[in-house]
Write a protein that holds these residues in place. Structure first.
Motif, PDB file in Angstrom:
ATOM      1  N   MET A   1      29.448  30.590  17.575  1.00 11.87           N
ATOM      2  CA  MET A   1      28.278  29.932  17.010  1.00 11.87           C
ATOM      3  C   MET A   1      27.728  30.762  15.857  1.00 11.87           C
ATOM      4  N   SER A   2      27.239  30.076  14.868  1.00 11.53           N
ATOM      5  CA  SER A   2      26.575  30.746  13.758  1.00 11.53           C
ATOM      6  C   SER A   2      25.120  30.293  13.724  1.00 11.53           C
ATOM      7  N   ILE A   3      24.216  31.249  13.634  1.00  3.45           N
ATOM      8  CA  ILE A   3      22.785  30.937  13.585  1.00  3.45           C
ATOM      9  C   ILE A   3      22.435  30.451  12.184  1.00  3.45           C
ATOM     10  N   THR A   4      21.935  29.208  12.097  1.00  2.00           N
ATOM     11  CA  THR A   4      21.607  28.634  10.792  1.00  2.00           C
ATOM     12  C   THR A   4      20.126  28.320  10.641  1.00  2.00           C
ATOM     13  N   LYS A   5      19.385  28.348  11.752  1.00  5.06           N
ATOM     14  CA  LYS A   5      17.957  28.065  11.680  1.00  5.06           C
ATOM     15  C   LYS A   5      17.212  28.765  12.806  1.00  5.06           C
ATOM     16  N   GLU A   6      15.901  28.870  12.649  1.00  3.40           N
ATOM     17  CA  GLU A   6      15.067  29.626  13.583  1.00  3.40           C
ATOM     18  C   GLU A   6      15.146  29.069  14.999  1.00  3.40           C
ATOM     19  N   ALA A   7      15.219  27.752  15.124  1.00  7.17           N
ATOM     20  CA  ALA A   7      15.267  27.142  16.451  1.00  7.17           C
ATOM     21  C   ALA A   7      16.505  27.580  17.229  1.00  7.17           C
ATOM     22  N   GLU A   8      17.615  27.793  16.530  1.00  4.14           N
ATOM     23  CA  GLU A   8      18.837  28.243  17.199  1.00  4.14           C
ATOM     24  C   GLU A   8      18.688  29.678  17.681  1.00  4.14           C
ATOM     25  N   LEU A   9      18.067  30.520  16.879  1.00  2.00           N
ATOM     26  CA  LEU A   9      17.837  31.896  17.302  1.00  2.00           C
ATOM     27  C   LEU A   9      16.922  31.925  18.519  1.00  2.00           C
ATOM     28  N   THR A  10      15.874  31.117  18.505  1.00  2.00           N
ATOM     29  CA  THR A  10      14.960  31.055  19.641  1.00  2.00           C
ATOM     30  C   THR A  10      15.681  30.583  20.899  1.00  2.00           C
ATOM     31  N   SER A 197      26.810  35.230  13.092  1.00  2.00           N
ATOM     32  CA  SER A 197      27.566  34.689  14.220  1.00  2.00           C
ATOM     33  C   SER A 197      27.117  35.353  15.518  1.00  2.00           C
ATOM     34  N   VAL A 198      27.363  34.657  16.630  1.00  2.00           N
ATOM     35  CA  VAL A 198      26.973  35.151  17.950  1.00  2.00           C
ATOM     36  C   VAL A 198      28.240  35.484  18.740  1.00  2.00           C
ATOM     37  N   VAL A 199      28.276  36.683  19.284  1.00  2.00           N
ATOM     38  CA  VAL A 199      29.436  37.117  20.061  1.00  2.00           C
ATOM     39  C   VAL A 199      28.981  37.876  21.299  1.00  2.00           C
ATOM     40  N   ALA A 200      29.852  37.899  22.287  1.00  2.00           N
ATOM     41  CA  ALA A 200      29.648  38.724  23.476  1.00  2.00           C
ATOM     42  C   ALA A 200      30.614  39.896  23.381  1.00  2.00           C
ATOM     43  N   ILE A 201      30.061  41.077  23.256  1.00  2.00           N
ATOM     44  CA  ILE A 201      30.874  42.292  23.170  1.00  2.00           C
ATOM     45  C   ILE A 201      30.902  42.939  24.550  1.00  2.00           C
ATOM     46  N   GLU A 202      32.102  43.204  25.066  1.00  2.00           N
ATOM     47  CA  GLU A 202      32.186  43.790  26.399  1.00  2.00           C
ATOM     48  C   GLU A 202      33.277  44.854  26.481  1.00  2.00           C
ATOM     49  N   ILE A 238      25.220  38.982  15.007  1.00  2.00           N
ATOM     50  CA  ILE A 238      25.667  39.922  13.986  1.00  2.00           C
ATOM     51  C   ILE A 238      24.821  39.746  12.730  1.00  2.00           C
ATOM     52  N   THR A 239      24.395  40.854  12.159  1.00  2.00           N
ATOM     53  CA  THR A 239      23.580  40.839  10.949  1.00  2.00           C
ATOM     54  C   THR A 239      24.275  41.672   9.876  1.00  2.00           C
ATOM     55  N   GLY A 240      23.550  41.931   8.804  1.00  2.00           N
ATOM     56  CA  GLY A 240      24.078  42.816   7.778  1.00  2.00           C
ATOM     57  C   GLY A 240      23.837  44.280   8.103  1.00  2.00           C
ATOM     58  N   GLY A 241      23.179  44.513   9.219  1.00  2.00           N
ATOM     59  CA  GLY A 241      22.896  45.877   9.667  1.00  2.00           C
ATOM     60  C   GLY A 241      22.992  45.957  11.181  1.00  2.00           C
ATOM     61  N   THR A 242      21.930  46.441  11.827  1.00  2.00           N
ATOM     62  CA  THR A 242      21.925  46.541  13.287  1.00  2.00           C
ATOM     63  C   THR A 242      21.902  45.150  13.921  1.00  2.00           C
ATOM     64  N   PRO A 243      22.793  44.881  14.879  1.00  2.00           N
ATOM     65  CA  PRO A 243      22.816  43.549  15.487  1.00  2.00           C
ATOM     66  C   PRO A 243      21.576  43.280  16.333  1.00  2.00           C
ATOM     67  N   ILE A 244      21.278  42.007  16.525  1.00  2.00           N
ATOM     68  CA  ILE A 244      20.211  41.606  17.440  1.00  2.00           C
ATOM     69  C   ILE A 244      20.825  41.474  18.821  1.00  2.00           C
ATOM     70  N   ILE A 245      20.366  42.290  19.771  1.00  2.00           N
ATOM     71  CA  ILE A 245      20.916  42.258  21.121  1.00  2.00           C
ATOM     72  C   ILE A 245      20.102  41.263  21.938  1.00  2.00           C
ATOM     73  N   LEU A 246      20.656  40.093  22.156  1.00  2.00           N
ATOM     74  CA  LEU A 246      19.933  39.010  22.818  1.00  2.00           C
ATOM     75  C   LEU A 246      19.744  39.252  24.297  1.00  2.00           C
ATOM     76  N   THR A 247      20.592  40.088  24.905  1.00  2.00           N
ATOM     77  CA  THR A 247      20.537  40.309  26.339  1.00  2.00           C
ATOM     78  C   THR A 247      19.969  41.676  26.705  1.00  2.00           C
ATOM     79  N   ALA A 248      19.331  42.327  25.778  1.00  2.00           N
ATOM     80  CA  ALA A 248      18.664  43.595  26.074  1.00  2.00           C
ATOM     81  C   ALA A 248      17.198  43.314  26.397  1.00  2.00           C
ATOM     82  N   MET A 249      16.734  43.775  27.528  1.00  2.00           N
ATOM     83  CA  MET A 249      15.340  43.559  27.889  1.00  2.00           C
ATOM     84  C   MET A 249      14.430  44.244  26.868  1.00  2.00           C
ATOM     85  N   ASN A 250      13.477  43.486  26.367  1.00  2.00           N
ATOM     86  CA  ASN A 250      12.532  43.992  25.350  1.00  2.00           C
ATOM     87  C   ASN A 250      13.231  44.381  24.049  1.00  2.00           C
TER      88      ASN A 250
END
Length: 254
Positions: A1-10, A197-202, A238-250
């Motif tokens: 998935m690729s984030i294209t709008k704010e609602a998708e990120l939310t 883009s959104v990925v699961a890194i494990e 994934i961003t142009g720098g530090t990724p947004i960790i969606l599953t990290a608390m806080n």
């Protein structure tokens, strides 16, 4: 998935919060003498409170809410009322779920109670490998180079990587492109991570095995040469720098 709008990120943030909170609570709830089925039922109730649905059941008909693997089981362990947790067990819980059309995936290995079997170094190595990978992933970076970094970090700590398991794209389904985000360098893989883009890194960090094989139950994977494995997983944007960790608390790595 690729984030294209704010609602998708939310939407992805909400799904990430649901699985991250569920995983964290299951890890706290686990105790010696408890069956993995009881632990799984507890996690199912938490996901339900979020309005989320277990991804393995939805996607593959998995006989449980979360994958709970113990000791020599590498991953995809089936929750069972007969499988009783014991002090010092190496436990892996992998929670993935769908919430309002968005999917997230989060996993962690941990030692239950006292580390009487000396599994903690393996757990810490797995956490370190994931942390190292997340610090270097950004748009334009070669997927194979991150795999190389993960394997190199694991080897420096005295461990191996499982080569037939890997991370994956995620977002509108449990498994999307890019598939096979491996823990080693595939020199034939020219792909690069794409911004937004959104990925699961494990991680798949092991003591003696480099490949996982399936048991007769059709789900559980173990090592081709036995031993133990630790896994940690985060869903990220994934961003142009530090990724947004969606599953990290806080929003903090955990």
């Amino acid at each position: 998935m690729s984030i294209t709008k704010e609602a998708e990120l939310t939407g992805m943030q909400n799904a990430g919060t649901a699985v991250a909170y569920t995983l964290k609570q299951m890890m706290h709830y686990a105790q010696p003498g408890m069956s993995t089925k009881a632990l799984d039922d507890y996690g199912a109730r938490i996901l339900a409170d979020f309005g989320a649905r277990p991804a393995p059941q939805l996607t593959y008909g998995f006989p449980g809410c979360a994958c709970i693997s113990v000791n020599h089981e590498f991953c995809h362990g089936i929750p069972s009322g007969k499988r009783i947790l014991k002090e010092g067990d190496l436990v892996n819980i992998d929670v993935s779920a769908e919430l309002n059309g968005f999917w997230a995936d989060n996993g962690a290995s941990f030692v239950l109670g006292k580390d009487i079997h000396q599994h903690q170094p393996l757990v810490e190595a797995s956490r370190a490998v994931l942390k190292q990978a997340l610090e270097h992933i950004k748009g334009g970076v070669k997927i194979a180079d991150i795999g190389h970094l993960m394997e190199t970090t694991a080897k420096k700590k005295g461990f191996l990587v499982v080569k037939n398991l890997g991370g994956h794209g995620i977002g509108r389904g449990l498994h999307e492109q890019p598939e096979e985000l491996l823990n080693y360098k595939n020199r034939f893989d020219p792909r690069r991570f794409k911004k937004n883009s959104v990925v699961a890194i494990e991680t798949f960090i092991a003591t003696t095995s480099t490949h996982a094989t399936e048991l007769d139950d059709g789900w559980t994977l173990v090592g081709n040469k036995g031993g133990y494995m630790a896994q940690h997983e985060h869903t990220i944007v994934i961003t142009g720098g530090t990724p947004i960790i969606l599953t990290a608390m806080n929003g903090i790595f955990n």
